[in-house]
Design a protein around this motif. Structure first.
Motif, mmCIF file in Angstrom:
data_model
loop_
_atom_site.group_PDB
_atom_site.id
_atom_site.type_symbol
_atom_site.label_atom_id
_atom_site.label_comp_id
_atom_site.label_asym_id
_atom_site.label_seq_id
_atom_site.Cartn_x
_atom_site.Cartn_y
_atom_site.Cartn_z
ATOM 1 N N TRP A 66 -43.677 9.454 -38.971
ATOM 2 C CA TRP A 66 -42.722 8.432 -38.897
ATOM 3 C C TRP A 66 -43.161 6.843 -38.906
ATOM 4 C CZ3 TRP A 66 -37.666 8.607 -39.311
ATOM 5 C CH2 TRP A 66 -36.956 7.558 -38.707
ATOM 6 N N SER A 67 -44.421 6.926 -38.092
ATOM 7 C CA SER A 67 -45.042 5.521 -37.769
ATOM 8 C C SER A 67 -45.544 4.937 -38.976
ATOM 9 C CB SER A 67 -46.038 5.737 -36.795
ATOM 10 O OG SER A 67 -45.659 5.932 -35.594
ATOM 11 N N ALA A 68 -46.082 5.883 -39.914
ATOM 12 C CA ALA A 68 -46.717 5.481 -41.118
ATOM 13 C C ALA A 68 -45.860 5.120 -42.415
ATOM 14 C CB ALA A 68 -47.953 6.368 -41.376
ATOM 15 N N ARG A 69 -44.706 5.525 -42.379
ATOM 16 C CA ARG A 69 -43.598 5.647 -43.314
ATOM 17 C C ARG A 69 -43.444 4.231 -44.167
ATOM 18 N NH1 ARG A 69 -40.639 5.219 -39.416
ATOM 19 N NH2 ARG A 69 -38.360 4.456 -39.321
ATOM 20 N N GLY A 70 -43.744 3.225 -43.300
ATOM 21 C CA GLY A 70 -43.453 1.656 -44.019
ATOM 22 C C GLY A 70 -44.653 1.280 -44.945
ATOM 23 N N PHE A 71 -45.645 2.048 -44.954
ATOM 24 C CA PHE A 71 -46.770 1.795 -45.885
ATOM 25 C C PHE A 71 -46.462 2.367 -47.132
ATOM 26 C CE2 PHE A 71 -49.230 1.669 -42.058
ATOM 27 C CZ PHE A 71 -50.047 0.486 -42.045
ATOM 28 N N LEU A 72 -45.402 3.069 -47.414
ATOM 29 C CA LEU A 72 -45.003 3.825 -48.641
ATOM 30 C C LEU A 72 -44.015 2.986 -49.339
ATOM 31 C CD1 LEU A 72 -44.716 7.418 -47.495
ATOM 32 C CD2 LEU A 72 -46.646 6.551 -48.560
ATOM 33 N N LYS A 73 -43.568 1.920 -48.447
ATOM 34 C CA LYS A 73 -42.381 1.137 -49.131
ATOM 35 C C LYS A 73 -43.035 -0.186 -49.718
ATOM 36 C CE LYS A 73 -39.131 2.290 -45.574
ATOM 37 N NZ LYS A 73 -38.075 1.798 -44.502
ATOM 38 N N LYS A 74 -42.470 -0.771 -50.760
ATOM 39 C CA LYS A 74 -43.077 -1.952 -51.387
ATOM 40 C C LYS A 74 -42.721 -3.186 -50.476
ATOM 41 C CE LYS A 74 -43.499 -4.068 -55.574
ATOM 42 N NZ LYS A 74 -42.772 -4.027 -57.054
ATOM 43 N N LYS A 75 -43.839 -3.990 -50.224
ATOM 44 C CA LYS A 75 -43.590 -5.073 -49.481
ATOM 45 C C LYS A 75 -42.796 -6.288 -50.453
ATOM 46 C CE LYS A 75 -45.459 -9.164 -47.273
ATOM 47 N NZ LYS A 75 -46.308 -9.489 -46.276
ATOM 48 N N THR A 76 -41.743 -6.834 -49.926
ATOM 49 C CA THR A 76 -41.066 -7.787 -50.712
ATOM 50 C C THR A 76 -41.146 -9.193 -50.237
ATOM 51 O OG1 THR A 76 -38.764 -7.380 -49.507
ATOM 52 C CG2 THR A 76 -39.413 -6.088 -51.468
ATOM 53 N N PRO A 77 -40.721 -10.409 -50.981
ATOM 54 C CA PRO A 77 -40.715 -11.480 -50.190
ATOM 55 C C PRO A 77 -39.843 -11.706 -48.771
ATOM 56 C CG PRO A 77 -40.538 -11.588 -52.542
ATOM 57 C CD PRO A 77 -40.379 -10.254 -52.172
ATOM 58 N N VAL A 78 -40.580 -12.312 -48.036
ATOM 59 C CA VAL A 78 -39.784 -12.404 -46.706
ATOM 60 C C VAL A 78 -38.481 -13.073 -46.792
ATOM 61 C CG1 VAL A 78 -39.933 -13.439 -44.280
ATOM 62 C CG2 VAL A 78 -41.770 -12.483 -45.422
ATOM 63 N N LYS A 79 -37.451 -12.537 -46.365
ATOM 64 C CA LYS A 79 -35.898 -12.902 -46.099
ATOM 65 C C LYS A 79 -35.676 -13.316 -44.816
ATOM 66 C CE LYS A 79 -34.916 -9.711 -50.099
ATOM 67 N NZ LYS A 79 -34.035 -8.800 -50.484
ATOM 68 N N GLN A 80 -34.972 -14.334 -44.553
ATOM 69 C CA GLN A 80 -34.638 -14.490 -43.304
ATOM 70 C C GLN A 80 -33.639 -13.755 -42.646
ATOM 71 O OE1 GLN A 80 -35.709 -17.124 -41.199
ATOM 72 N NE2 GLN A 80 -37.233 -17.508 -43.065
ATOM 73 N N ALA A 81 -33.534 -13.153 -41.528
ATOM 74 C CA ALA A 81 -32.738 -12.352 -40.641
ATOM 75 C C ALA A 81 -31.863 -13.142 -40.072
ATOM 76 C CB ALA A 81 -33.343 -11.796 -39.956
ATOM 77 N N ASP A 82 -30.735 -13.867 -41.069
ATOM 78 C CA ASP A 82 -29.775 -14.649 -40.457
ATOM 79 C C ASP A 82 -28.279 -14.119 -39.928
ATOM 80 O OD1 ASP A 82 -29.163 -16.291 -43.521
ATOM 81 O OD2 ASP A 82 -28.882 -14.335 -42.681
ATOM 82 N N GLY A 83 -28.241 -12.834 -40.020
ATOM 83 C CA GLY A 83 -27.051 -12.046 -39.844
ATOM 84 C C GLY A 83 -26.154 -12.048 -41.167
ATOM 85 N N GLY A 84 -26.452 -12.531 -42.247
ATOM 86 C CA GLY A 84 -25.860 -12.903 -43.309
ATOM 87 C C GLY A 84 -25.756 -11.782 -44.374
#
Length: 165
Positions: free
Chosen positions: A147-165
């Motif tokens: 469960w903790s390592a599953r993020g390593f299987l996802k592809k990193k994308t360019p950072v997007k702002q978390a602005d609630g939109g």
């Protein structure tokens, strides 16, 4: 609930309170993976998150190793020695589980689904201690590690702002 994008993989998810400038992650795996940088050559420079992950991996490996030794000694009829290795395996299981939970909490994995997985794996760990079964503790920790390592299987994308939109 506001929709935000994961700071690591870019997947959208819902968050209760959105604060401008804060990094949001869809899962504990993305939170951990975002803190382990990879340089241009594909190497991992040492940082606290990477060292913690390596230490937890080492403890988990030894938990499994002592569980195996427990089985082998029990088959040879060396029950007192087997019981000692069982205790060591269960203790390492508890240490590994605690380290994973603390690391996830500190990295921002505070969604209800993360809490649900922590409770389920804690149940396996408690069952392992109650029944003297290192296999339950090992299964619980294996599930929490996955469960903790599953993020390593996802592809990193360019950072997007978390602005609630």
């Amino acid at each position: 609930m506001n929709k935000v994008a994961c700071h690591y993989c870019g997947l959208p998810f819902k968050a209760l309170r959105v604060q401008p400038g804060r990094e949001y992650f869809c899962c504990s795996g993305c939170a951990i993976a975002s803190r382990v940088p990879v340089d241009a050559n594909g190497k991992f420079p040492a940082n606290p998150t990477l060292l913690t992950a390596m230490a937890v991996g080492f403890a988990f490996f030894n938990q499994l190793l002592f569980w195996l030794l427990t089985i082998l000694l029990a088959r040879e009829g060396k029950i007192p020695a087997s019981a000692k290795f069982e205790t060591v395996s269960l203790t390492l299981g508890m240490i590994t589980w605690l380290a994973l939970v603390v690391a996830q909490w500190r990295l921002g994995a505070r969604r209800w689904v993360d809490a649900f997985v922590v409770v389920l794996t804690a149940g396996l760990l408690v069952n392992g201690f109650a029944t003297g079964s290192p296999v339950c503790a090992a299964l619980g920790n294996a599930a929490l590690v996955a469960w903790s390592a599953r993020g390593f299987l996802k592809k990193k994308t360019p950072v997007k702002q978390a602005d609630g939109g």
